[in-house]
Structures are given as structure tokens and as C-alpha cells.
Design an enzyme around this catalytic site. Structure first.
Site, short mmCIF file in Angstrom:
data_model
loop_
_atom_site.label_atom_id
_atom_site.label_comp_id
_atom_site.label_asym_id
_atom_site.label_seq_id
_atom_site.Cartn_x
_atom_site.Cartn_y
_atom_site.Cartn_z
CG HIS A 154 41.09 14.70 -38.84
ND1 HIS A 154 41.16 16.11 -38.44
CD2 HIS A 154 42.15 14.23 -38.52
CE1 HIS A 154 42.39 16.43 -37.98
NE2 HIS A 154 43.22 15.34 -37.89
CE1 TYR A 167 47.72 14.90 -38.06
CE2 TYR A 167 45.45 14.32 -38.68
CZ TYR A 167 46.53 15.17 -37.93
OH TYR A 167 46.04 15.97 -36.81
CG HIS A 198 43.38 26.24 -39.12
ND1 HIS A 198 44.17 26.03 -38.11
CD2 HIS A 198 43.00 24.66 -39.32
CE1 HIS A 198 44.43 24.67 -37.87
NE2 HIS A 198 44.11 23.87 -38.66
CG PHE A 199 42.07 24.74 -45.01
CD1 PHE A 199 42.69 25.00 -46.33
CD2 PHE A 199 40.76 24.95 -44.83
CE1 PHE A 199 41.90 25.38 -47.37
CE2 PHE A 199 39.93 25.20 -45.77
CZ PHE A 199 40.54 25.58 -47.09
C1 HEM Z 1 48.12 32.06 -53.85
C2 HEM Z 1 47.94 31.23 -52.91
C3 HEM Z 1 46.39 30.84 -52.60
C4 HEM Z 1 45.37 31.75 -52.51
C5 HEM Z 1 45.23 32.95 -52.77
C6 HEM Z 1 44.36 30.87 -52.19
C7 HEM Z 1 42.92 31.24 -52.25
C8 HEM Z 1 41.84 30.55 -51.78
C9 HEM Z 1 40.52 30.92 -51.71
C10 HEM Z 1 40.20 32.47 -51.87
C11 HEM Z 1 39.66 29.81 -51.35
C12 HEM Z 1 38.18 30.02 -51.02
C13 HEM Z 1 37.88 30.03 -49.63
C14 HEM Z 1 36.21 30.25 -49.49
O1 HEM Z 1 36.07 31.12 -50.39
O2 HEM Z 1 35.93 30.04 -48.40
C15 HEM Z 1 40.44 28.93 -51.45
C16 HEM Z 1 40.16 27.49 -51.07
C17 HEM Z 1 41.02 26.35 -50.89
N1 HEM Z 1 42.45 26.50 -50.90
FE1 HEM Z 1 43.42 27.95 -51.48
N2 HEM Z 1 44.76 29.57 -51.97
C18 HEM Z 1 45.98 29.34 -52.25
C19 HEM Z 1 46.80 28.64 -52.26
C20 HEM Z 1 46.44 27.28 -51.46
C21 HEM Z 1 47.28 26.12 -51.35
C22 HEM Z 1 48.96 26.37 -51.53
C23 HEM Z 1 46.64 25.04 -51.10
C24 HEM Z 1 46.94 23.56 -50.72
C25 HEM Z 1 47.98 23.02 -51.10
C26 HEM Z 1 45.09 25.43 -50.97
C27 HEM Z 1 44.32 24.86 -50.67
C28 HEM Z 1 42.94 25.13 -50.57
C29 HEM Z 1 41.78 24.25 -50.92
C30 HEM Z 1 41.80 22.92 -50.49
C31 HEM Z 1 40.65 24.89 -50.86
C32 HEM Z 1 39.26 24.59 -50.95
C33 HEM Z 1 38.26 25.23 -49.79
C34 HEM Z 1 36.90 25.26 -49.89
O3 HEM Z 1 36.35 24.66 -50.96
O4 HEM Z 1 35.90 25.95 -48.99
N3 HEM Z 1 44.92 27.01 -51.27
N4 HEM Z 1 41.82 28.99 -51.59
CU LIG Z 2 39.91 16.96 -38.82
#
Ligand code: HEM
Ligand SMILES: [Cu+2]
Ligand SMILES: [Cu+2]
Lengths: 541, 187
Positions: free
Chosen positions: A215, A219, A366-367
Site C-alpha cells: 500500500h 504513496y 484502477h491503478f
Molecule cells: C502503454 C501503456 C500501458 C499499457 C498498455 C499497460 C498494460 C498493462 C497490462 C496489459 C498489464 C497486465 C494486466 C493483467 O494482465 O492483469 C499491466 C500490468 C502492470 N502495469 Fe501496465 N501498462 C501501461 C503503462 C503502465 C504504466 C505507465 C505503469 C506505471 C508506471 C504501469 C504499471 C503496471 C504494473 C505495476 C503492472 C503489474 C500488474 C500485475 O502484475 O498485475 N503500466 N500493464
Molecule cells: Cu493499498
């Protein structure tokens, strides 16, 4: 004074380059799991990519931004050369070393465990040790921030600590303490198992440790953006900060209440009883307070700027704002996304509503909206604002910057709104493939396609951002005035000790963490019967 | 601006700010009370107790032995469903339950972390190996629901989809008469 520009630029450049790479992976993931693509011949590729994307976006990128921005704040807000530059380079090198060490096994498919680790799945030890090194590198930064503030206070007894530095140091302490949860999980639980020294692990305890980090890390990501709201935005649009005191209170509240609430990430878990879930849920509500205060102070500061520029009327002043200014634009977009994201956050926060969307695509939507949208767009603003001072060159074109910010904003909305929607329909997350021909997923097909279009827009915007920064190198060198932060309408002549130092609040942060986490952790640690065999992933065994 | 004016405006600013801070705190307190009320009064609280189970001995004996998995009608008119998740399926793969009946789902994992979400409902729980998840459920309408695994559990996660079939209360009672554990696997 920005003396150590190379150090700061190194942090920012590395941050933005890895951000660009991870962005490509994100867009690829979006495409792969959409109806536009068929079954991946090897789904493991998807999880490999997801581990890399999550690890870079969650750990490496924001940490580097916070570090680079922190050094810039220390030098310019305190008007004091950075003390311990050599150590700062050591910290940077550790982050680089750790990131490489973590990413090599991930690219080889030896650690496709996702950035949340979740044992008993266990990947290559190098992945975890790499992550630990990134964190240790950032702890050097924490120590340096505190040392630099100490040195300044010795030379300026009784003077108010400049707000930017006060907030920056608060953020660094928050990070130091919040990272402890994952550090304990990695060092005491996961790494011994990954190295083969142990073969069983308590998966429930690991989730509790991780929630300690999960969490408040949010922040830590957010504080650079909040610092930009308070100390860059008002100055950049020719206004003043409405209230210096309220700003300090907001950052102190983050420090104190961000920590003892992480168990809300285990609302649906069997290893934590109802009592502590309720306590953490109630505390979670509190964390909305600093954001509500911030919304007020920043809107008021913006209004002051507009009225100074001749704006009048109840809402008429909005037209008087400098909309051609990228920082104004970024701040506005950030606030809009924060508003939508905050509303979603209120839903996640309540146990009852959370159970409808826990671990669905709603959460990822959301995130991305809050973190990728509201927070990252302010990282762009910070870079645009600082860049001329770091490089001694103007950025090429305001119009290009505005285009980039518009694309990011539109891209985020187009990506995340349908993403939330399919979550409400119950679409589970983190899957390499969805059979959209089945009745259960048919309704998700079109929204997911729209999200994929949004992802393409985001990718273009991200690459444009890198292009703009790189293009600055080709501009002629100019004389840039010293870097300044916003002034308050009533600059503080003296500040009560509690609002000028962090000791009391750190004590509260630690005390509340122990009160809210001590018992669940102690009980789970004392059990010997809840450990389970590790399940190794990847090609190494 | 005179010093007097500046002083007045500072007062106004401080007053407005204090009002906003008060409103913020009230919003938060009201929300916490609503959550407490919903939890206690409408009994939508998470499971109260933490229960342990050894995942490496699940199939040998005890509550989650193969023969004990599935749905069973209890004396008090409720139904208990026992299920396990393992890479990459649920057992039973199709859970059979009656409509309009209080149901307790007791489930755990035989290997790594999984999750259960019943699409279109707020039935949603993690399965953590070593621990028993206890989830209250109730379906008002008959029909089929999909039940995907909602947490990454390694490379077959995308294929881990179970099912819940809700049938008429009387039909369920008829099938439960002979005792044993019910499921809709293979139907
Ligand atoms: C082109 C822009 C972006 C796309 C298309 C994208 C797409 C995705 C997708 C498809 C996932 C997997 C979600 C899942 O299968 O549950 C993911 C996970 C994630 N994204 Fe992005 N993302 C983008 C930009 C960002 C940015 C800018 C951040 C933060 C700085 C970010 C942070 C994360 C994080 C931390 C995860 C891990 C979530 C997990 O393991 O469930 N993403 N993203
Ligand atoms: Cu939290
Ligand atoms: Cu799964």
C-alpha cells in the site's frame, strides 16, 4: 543551485528509458490478450513480459524518478551542494546492477512470478536479489536526503525547512519504512527458498509482509507528483501556493497513515482474521484526508494565479489560466484522472464493494489510471520543468509537449475506462488468453479492443516524450536562471517544530505500523504448521 | 494591497481552509461508520477465524480428501461446499448448489496461490495453500456461472476456469437425499 546535474540527469534518463521499454511490453500485453490476437503459442511469454513490465513500472522507474528529483530538490530548495555525491553514485550503481540482475533471469523465463512474488511460486534467486539491490540503492538515497537536511539545519538554525525538501524527506522516510515489509519477505522467506536452503514457506505470512509494502509504495510513487502540485505548478503558472502549513500537514499525514493500512490488500485472504481487516479498512479511509486537503489547496492556488492574471467571476477565472503552458495542462489532466481514480479507490477501500471487483480487470484499470495516469503525467511535468535547468538548453517546442500530454491523457482515459468496465463484468486479471467466443467473455471483447487502441495512443505519447527530451540536446545552449520552487502567499517566517521536523511523525508511523501489523505477523510467524512446499518455476530446474 | 487587507485575506483564507478540513474529516468518519454498519448489521464481514490445513496431505485424509469434496446438505438446511484449487483446475470443476439457500464455501489450495471469483456475483476469495478460506454465498436465481481463478498461479493460469451450477432447491434436495457429495462434473 543545481550543481550535480550529471547525477540527476543519469537518474532521469535511466528512469525514462526503462519506462519506454516497459511501455512497449505493456502495449504488447494489451494486444496479445485482446480479441485482435489468437492464442499465444507459449503463454509463458506473456507472464515473462508481465513480470518485466510490473517490476520496471512498479519498482525501478518510480524509484529512479524519486531519487533524481530528490537530489534536484535537495540542491535547489536548500541552495546547497549535495553532500555525499560519491555515495549517490554508489546508490545509482546499485539500482543499475540490481535492475540488470533482476531483468536477465526474467528475460530468460527463469522468474516469471510477476512483480508481486506470491510464494510458494519461486523463481530464480537472481531476480529477488536484484530487486533487493534496487531497494538498497534507494536506501542510500534516503540516508543522503536526511544527511543533507541535517547539514542545512546546522547552518540555518530555526529557519523553516523549504516545503519541497520537507516533503521530499518525508517521502524518503516513508519509502525506507514501507520497503521493509517486502525486504523481510525477500530476505527471511523467499531468498533462502530460492537458493535451495529451505524448501517450505508460509505463503500467508508472505502476503502479509508484502501488503506492508504494497500500500504505502503507492504513496512513494505519488509523492514526487504531489511535490510538483505544491511547489512547481503554482510557480509555473505565475501564481503562489495558497498555504504552506496545509501542505506540510498533508505530507505528514501521508507519512503517518499510509503505512498501517496495507492489510486492505488481503481482504479476501484466509490468513488474516476479520478484526484486523476492519481496523485497516477504517484507517484506509483516513488516507483520503491528505488528498482532499491537497485538492483544495491546489485548486485555490490555481485560482490565485488566474486572478493575478486578471481572471474574475465565480468560474470565469478558469479562462484566464495559461492553458498553453504544459505544466498547467499536465496538472489539470492529473487532477481529472486523480478524481476518477480516487472515486474508484473509495470502492476498493470498502470490504463489501471490494469483493465484487477484487483481482478483476477493474484493479488493473484502477491503478493504471492513478499511477500510469495521474502520477506519471506529473513525472512528465517534472521532467519538462527541470530539463532546461539540467541541460542548459530549452526544450524544442511547447506545442509538441502539449500534444504529448494530450495524447497521454486521452490514451489513459480510452485505455482505463473500458478496463474498469470489464472488471465490473467479472473479467479476471493476469491471464495470457481469454476465449472471447465463450458467452462469459463475449461482452468483454469490444471494450478490450478499445483499451488496446488506448494502449497504442499511450505508446505513441510515451515515445514522443522521449523524443522531446532527446531533442533538447540539439538545441543551442542558453543561460537558464536558477531553479526555483513556488512561494507561498504568506511565506512562513517561522514554523512550529512539529511541522519543521520529522522525528515525531516517524515515531508515530512506526508505532502505528507495529500496532496494526505486530499481532498478525507475530501470530503467523509463531506458527510452524502453516508453511507449504515451494513450487519452482522456470527453466532452471 | 495594504497590510490590513493582506491580514484580512489571510484570515479569510485560514477560515475557508479550516472549514474544508472539517468537511474532509466528516466525510471520512461517515464512510467509516457506513462500512462498520454494513459489516456488522448486514453480516458482510470476512471470515472471523484463521484455519490451517496441510496442503501436502489434503488428498490423504481429513476435510479435503477427494471423497469429501463437493456439496452436502446440512441438518440446519444450509449447504456446505468443499473444494480445492490446484494448478490448473478446481475440484470439483463444476460446483452444484441450490438456489435461495445459505451456502458455506470451504476451500483451499493444494499447491500455489489461486483465487475464486464467481462471475456476476460478489463471491470472491483467495485460496492460499496452508489456510482454509471460508466464504458465505447465496444465489437467488438458478443458472450457470463461470468461476475463473483470479490470481496468477503460473503458466496455465489462463486455462483455470471452473463452473457453478445453481439448481432449484427441491431438485437439489431430491439429489441430496441419498447422501454423499454432490457436484455437476460431467453433466
Ligand atoms: C502503454 C501503456 C500501458 C499499457 C498498455 C499497460 C498494460 C498493462 C497490462 C496489459 C498489464 C497486465 C494486466 C493483467 O494482465 O492483469 C499491466 C500490468 C502492470 N502495469 Fe501496465 N501498462 C501501461 C503503462 C503502465 C504504466 C505507465 C505503469 C506505471 C508506471 C504501469 C504499471 C503496471 C504494473 C505495476 C503492472 C503489474 C500488474 C500485475 O502484475 O498485475 N503500466 N500493464
Ligand atoms: Cu493499498
Ligand atoms: Cu490461477
Amino acid at each position: 543551485m543545481l550543481a550535480n546535474r550529471k547525477l540527476i540527469l543519469a537518474h532521469f534518463w535511466l528512469a525514462f528509458v526503462v519506462f519506454g521499454l516497459a511501455l512497449v511490453l505493456g502495449a504488447w500485453q494489451m494486444f496479445i490478450r485482446s480479441p485482435l490476437h489468437t492464442w499465444l503459442s507459449n503463454p509463458e511469454w506473456y507472464y515473462r513480459s508481465l513480470t518485466a513490465h510490473g517490476t520496471v513500472m512498479g519498482y525501478v522507474f518510480p524509484t529512479l524518478v524519486a531519487m533524481g528529483f530528490g537530489y534536484a530538490i535537495s540542491e535547489s530548495a536548500l541552495d546547497q551542494r549535495l553532500v555525499g555525491v560519491r555515495w549517490a553514485w554508489v546508490g545509482f550503481s546499485l539500482v543499475v546492477l540490481g535492475a540488470v540482475m533482476a531483468m536477465v533471469p526474467v528475460s530468460l523465463g527463469w522468474a516469471s512470478v510477476l512483480y508481486t512474488f506470491y510464494p510458494p511460486l519461486i523463481g530464480s534467486p537472481f531476480y529477488y536479489i536484484g530487486v533487493v539491490l534496487v531497494v538498497v540503492g534507494s536506501w542510500i538515497w534516503v540516508a543522503l536526503m536526511s544527511v543533507n537536511l541535517y547539514v542545512w539545519k546546522q547552518a540555518h538554525p530555526g529557519e523553516p525547512v523549504p516545503l519541497a525538501m520537507f516533503a521530499n524527506v518525508a517521502g524518503s522516510y516513508l519509502w525506507a519504512w514501507t520497503a521493509v515489509g517486502a525486504a523481510l519477505e525477500l530476505l527471511l522467506q523467499i531468498i533462502p527458498v530460492a537458493l535451495g536452503l529451505k524448501s517450505t514457506i508460509d505463503a500467508g505470512l508472505a502476503r502479509v509482509f508484502f501488503s506492508w509494502t504494497l500500500h504505502a509504495i503507492v504513496y512513494f510513487w505519488l509523492i514526487p507528483s504531489y511535490i510538483a502540485y505544491y511547489t512547481i505548478l503554482p510557480r509555473a503558472i505565475g501564481g503562489k501556493l495558497y498555504s504552506d502549513t496545509m501542505a506540510r500537514i498533508a505530507f505528514i499525514l501521508f507519512l503517518v497513515v499510509a503505512m498501517p493500512i496495507g492489510i486492505h490488500h488481503t481482504f479476501a485472504d484466509p490468513q488474516v482474521g476479520a478484526g484486523f481487516k476492519f481496523v485497516h479498512s477504517a484507517f484506509t479511509a483516513l488516507v483520503a484526508v491528505p488528498t482532499l486537503l491537497t485538492v483544495f489547496t491546489i485548486c485555490a492556488s490555481v485560482e490565485i494565479a488566474a486572478r493575478l492574471r486578471g481572471g474574475h467571476g465565480l468560474f470565469g477565472w478558469i479562462a484566464a489560466l495559461p492553458w498553453q503552458n504544459p505544466i498547467m495542462l499536465a496538472g489539470t489532466f492529473s487532477f481529472i484522472m486523480l478524481g476518477f481514480g480516487g472515486a474508484g479507490g473509495l470502492i476498493n477501500m470498502s470490504y463489501q464493494l471490494d469483493s465484487a471487483i477484487h483481482n478483476t480487470q477493474w484493479i488493473t484499470g484502477h491503478f493504471h489510471l492513478i499511477f500510469g495516469g495521474a502520477i506519471v503525467i506529473m513525472y512528465f511535468a517534472i521532467a519538462y520543468d527541470l530539463w532546461p535547468h539540467l541541460t542548459g538548453r530549452e526544450l524544442p517546442s511547447l506545442r509538441l509537449m502539449r500534444t504529448q500530454l494530450w495524447l497521454w491523457f486521452i490514451g489513459m482515459i480510452v485505455t482505463t475506462f473500458p478496463w474498469h468496465w470489464v472488471g465490473i463484468l467479472g473479467m479476471p486479471r493476469r491471464m495470457a488468453y481469454y476465449d472471447y467466443t465463450s458467452p462469459a467473455l463475449a461482452a468483454d471483447a469490444v471494450p478490450v479492443e478499445v483499451s488496446t487502441l488506448g494502449a497504442a495512443i499511450l505508446l505513441i505519447s510515451g515515445l514522443l516524450f522521449l523524443f522531446i527530451l532527446a531533442r533538447a540536446q540539439a538545441e543551442p545552449a542558453t543561460d537558464v536562471p536558477p531553479y526555483r520552487f513556488s512561494e507561498a502567499v504568506h511565506p512562513p517566517a517561522s514554523v512550529p517544530l512539529a511541522l519543521n521536523s520529522h522525528g515525531l511523525w516517524i515515531a508515530l508511523m512506526i508505532g502505528l505500523t507495529i500496532a496494526n501489523y505486530g499481532y498478525p505477523i507475530a501470530v503467523l510467524t509463531a506458527r510452524s504448521d502453516s508453511s507449504v512446499p515451494a513450487v519452482y518455476v522456470g527453466a532452471q530446474r | 494591497m495594504s497590510a490590513q487587507e493582506s491580514h484580512d485575506s489571510a484570515d479569510v483564507a485560514a477560515r475557508v481552509e479550516r472549514r474544508w478540513a472539517t468537511i474532509s474529516v466528516i466525510i471520512i468518519v461517515v464512510m467509516a461508520i457506513v462500512a462498520a454498519f454494513a459489516g456488522i448489521h448486514q453480516v458482510t464481514m470476512p471470515q472471523a477465524r484463521v484455519e490451517i490445513v496441510d496442503p501436502s496431505r489434503l488428498h490423504l485424509s481429513g476435510e479435503f480428501a477427494e471423497a469429501n469434496l463437493g456439496s452436502v446438505a446440512e441438518q440446519d438446511g444450509s449447504v456446505t461446499v468443499r473444494a480445492i484449487g490446484q494448478q490448473y483446475s478446481f475440484t470439483p470443476a463444476c460446483i452444484l448448489v441450490p438456489a435461495a439457500t445459505p451456502i458455506t464455501l470451504r476451500a483451499t489450495s493444494a499447491d500455489v496461490i489461486h483465487g475464486i471469483i464467481v462471475q456476476g456475483t460478489n463471491i470472491n476469495t483467495m485460496l492460499v495453500p496452508g489456510y482454509v478460506s471460508n466464504q458465505a454465498m447465496r444465489f437467488d436465481k438458478t443458472g450457470d456461472y463461470v468461476m475463473p481463478c483470479q490470481e496468477f498461479c503460473s503458466f496455465g493460469h489462463e486455462g483455470m476456469w471452473g463452473k457453478v451450477r445453481v439448481i432449484d432447491k427441491a431438485d437439489f434436495a431430491a439429489r441430496a437425499k441419498n447422501g454423499g457429495r454432490l457436484s455437476c462434473v460431467g453433466e
